[in-house]
Design an enzyme around this catalytic site. Sequence first.
Site, PDB file in Angstrom:
ATOM      1  N   ASP A  86      82.130   1.526 140.431  1.00 22.04           N
ATOM      2  CA  ASP A  86      82.211   0.039 140.385  1.00 22.04           C
ATOM      3  C   ASP A  86      81.518  -0.811 140.498  1.00 22.04           C
ATOM      4  O   ASP A  86      81.539  -2.356 140.888  1.00 22.04           O
ATOM      5  CB  ASP A  86      84.030  -0.642 140.094  1.00 22.04           C
ATOM      6  CG  ASP A  86      84.302  -0.794 141.615  1.00 22.04           C
ATOM      7  OD1 ASP A  86      83.814  -0.282 142.171  1.00 22.04           O
ATOM      8  OD2 ASP A  86      85.706  -1.042 141.094  1.00 22.04           O
ATOM      9  N   SER A  87      80.762  -0.730 141.279  1.00 25.99           N
ATOM     10  CA  SER A  87      79.555  -1.265 142.606  1.00 25.99           C
ATOM     11  C   SER A  87      78.744  -1.330 141.664  1.00 25.99           C
ATOM     12  O   SER A  87      77.755  -2.215 142.174  1.00 25.99           O
ATOM     13  CB  SER A  87      79.085  -0.116 143.220  1.00 25.99           C
ATOM     14  OG  SER A  87      78.757   1.102 143.213  1.00 25.99           O
TER      15      SER A  87
ATOM     16  N   GLU B   3      91.494   3.428 143.723  1.00 27.92           N
ATOM     17  CA  GLU B   3      91.834   3.087 144.822  1.00 27.92           C
ATOM     18  C   GLU B   3      93.062   3.009 145.648  1.00 27.92           C
ATOM     19  O   GLU B   3      93.568   2.462 144.771  1.00 27.92           O
ATOM     20  CB  GLU B   3      90.961   0.921 145.034  1.00 27.92           C
ATOM     21  CG  GLU B   3      89.773   1.668 145.249  1.00 27.92           C
ATOM     22  CD  GLU B   3      88.887   0.463 145.702  1.00 27.92           C
ATOM     23  OE1 GLU B   3      88.997  -0.626 145.881  1.00 27.92           O
ATOM     24  OE2 GLU B   3      87.395   0.464 145.281  1.00 27.92           O
TER      25      GLU B   3
ATOM     26  N   LYS C 211      88.240   7.424 138.788  1.00 26.48           N
ATOM     27  CA  LYS C 211      89.049   6.980 140.371  1.00 26.48           C
ATOM     28  C   LYS C 211      89.887   5.918 140.799  1.00 26.48           C
ATOM     29  O   LYS C 211      89.416   4.877 139.998  1.00 26.48           O
ATOM     30  CB  LYS C 211      87.349   7.175 141.442  1.00 26.48           C
ATOM     31  CG  LYS C 211      87.152   6.426 142.704  1.00 26.48           C
ATOM     32  CD  LYS C 211      86.513   6.803 144.054  1.00 26.48           C
ATOM     33  CE  LYS C 211      85.199   5.620 143.801  1.00 26.48           C
ATOM     34  NZ  LYS C 211      86.090   4.546 144.605  1.00 26.48           N
TER      35      LYS C 211
ATOM     36  N   GLU D 242      86.016   5.177 152.878  1.00 27.02           N
ATOM     37  CA  GLU D 242      85.219   4.353 152.790  1.00 27.02           C
ATOM     38  C   GLU D 242      85.294   3.691 154.265  1.00 27.02           C
ATOM     39  O   GLU D 242      86.662   3.726 154.508  1.00 27.02           O
ATOM     40  CB  GLU D 242      84.689   3.630 151.766  1.00 27.02           C
ATOM     41  CG  GLU D 242      84.256   2.243 152.141  1.00 27.02           C
ATOM     42  CD  GLU D 242      84.049   2.261 150.602  1.00 27.02           C
ATOM     43  OE1 GLU D 242      84.007   2.165 149.598  1.00 27.02           O
ATOM     44  OE2 GLU D 242      83.033   1.433 150.735  1.00 27.02           O
TER      45      GLU D 242
ATOM     46  N   ASP E 114      85.326   4.820 137.229  1.00 29.65           N
ATOM     47  CA  ASP E 114      85.710   4.347 138.607  1.00 29.65           C
ATOM     48  C   ASP E 114      86.490   3.823 137.950  1.00 29.65           C
ATOM     49  O   ASP E 114      85.981   2.645 136.924  1.00 29.65           O
ATOM     50  CB  ASP E 114      84.851   3.309 139.775  1.00 29.65           C
ATOM     51  CG  ASP E 114      85.403   3.245 140.611  1.00 29.65           C
ATOM     52  OD1 ASP E 114      86.297   3.877 141.423  1.00 29.65           O
ATOM     53  OD2 ASP E 114      84.397   2.296 141.579  1.00 29.65           O
TER      54      ASP E 114
HETATM   55  O1  KIV Z   1      81.822   1.572 143.263  1.00 30.12           O
HETATM   56  C1  KIV Z   1      81.297   2.732 144.236  1.00 30.12           C
HETATM   57  O2  KIV Z   1      80.465   2.561 144.475  1.00 30.12           O
HETATM   58  C2  KIV Z   1      82.347   3.410 144.947  1.00 30.12           C
HETATM   59  C3  KIV Z   1      81.740   3.791 145.428  1.00 30.12           C
HETATM   60  C4  KIV Z   1      81.395   3.018 147.303  1.00 30.12           C
HETATM   61  C5  KIV Z   1      82.315   4.960 146.411  1.00 30.12           C
HETATM   62  O3  KIV Z   1      83.637   3.243 145.403  1.00 30.12           O
END
Ligand code: KIV
Length: 260
Positions: free
Chosen positions: A41-42, A111, A109, A178, A80
């Site tokens: 989600d970055s 968090e 993924k 992280e 994510d």
């Molecule tokens: O969103 C992302 O790119 C991430 C990585 C930094 C692990 O969660």
Amino acid sequence: MQTVTSIKKAKNGTPLTVITAYDSLFASIFNKKIDMILVGDSLNMSFNNKPDTLSATLEIMIYHTNAVCKGAPDTFTICDMPFGTYTDEKMALKNASRVYQETDAHAVKIEGGVERAHIIKALTCNSIAVMGHIGLMPQHVRSEGGYKVRGKTEEDTLELIEDAKAVEKAGAFAIVIEGVKADAAKRISESVNIPTIGIGAGKDTDGQVLVWSDMLGFFQEFQPKFVKQYLDGSEIVKKAVDEYVKDVQSRAFPTKEHTY
Ligand code: KIV
């Protein structure tokens, strides 16, 4: 191509390589070169110029995951789960099922540590592969008042070890660690039997992940300490664009070679 089984077996072996991708073009360049691609989600920050990841939606993540899966059909791909899409088990299951049904992602993924273990369990019990994410969690940036490096004290390190154990017990096949002090990340890695993938967590995790635009030098505004830049992407592209503009304006392009 990696699978959940081969990834789990990589614990304490050759470090796993992970890179983010958000589109089909870059994913196709990374395909077969890397163990896993994370559609992080970055993308909300690096592709959408937003100040944080919080406004990424499930629709956005599904759209980009489809693009990545199309470009990298031979690479294990993780989507994510964006902020607000896994606040309880029912919602998480509904939304993660959409990722499986509407894309070819191999895993999602999530968090969170101890406090999110029940959510991870709800997914893994329903045949959805989950990668955990502990330590500095970007989706907590507003509630925590910034991005804070973790594992600076013994108390915090023990908390992170409990997080990792809870995520493992809930059935995750790997965990992103992280923004954690290297010594703490090493202890966290040693406390679980599933691979840990570090980002800003030192060298003693079972793998590393970097955001592609940081690693290839396309994100210029801010360079985190943990990023090694392997290419000066922005400068290379800018030079090429300058040359193109010059060629067009001077009519040096197109030549006969580029003309029907
Ligand atoms: O969103 C992302 O790119 C991430 C990585 C930094 C692990 O969660």
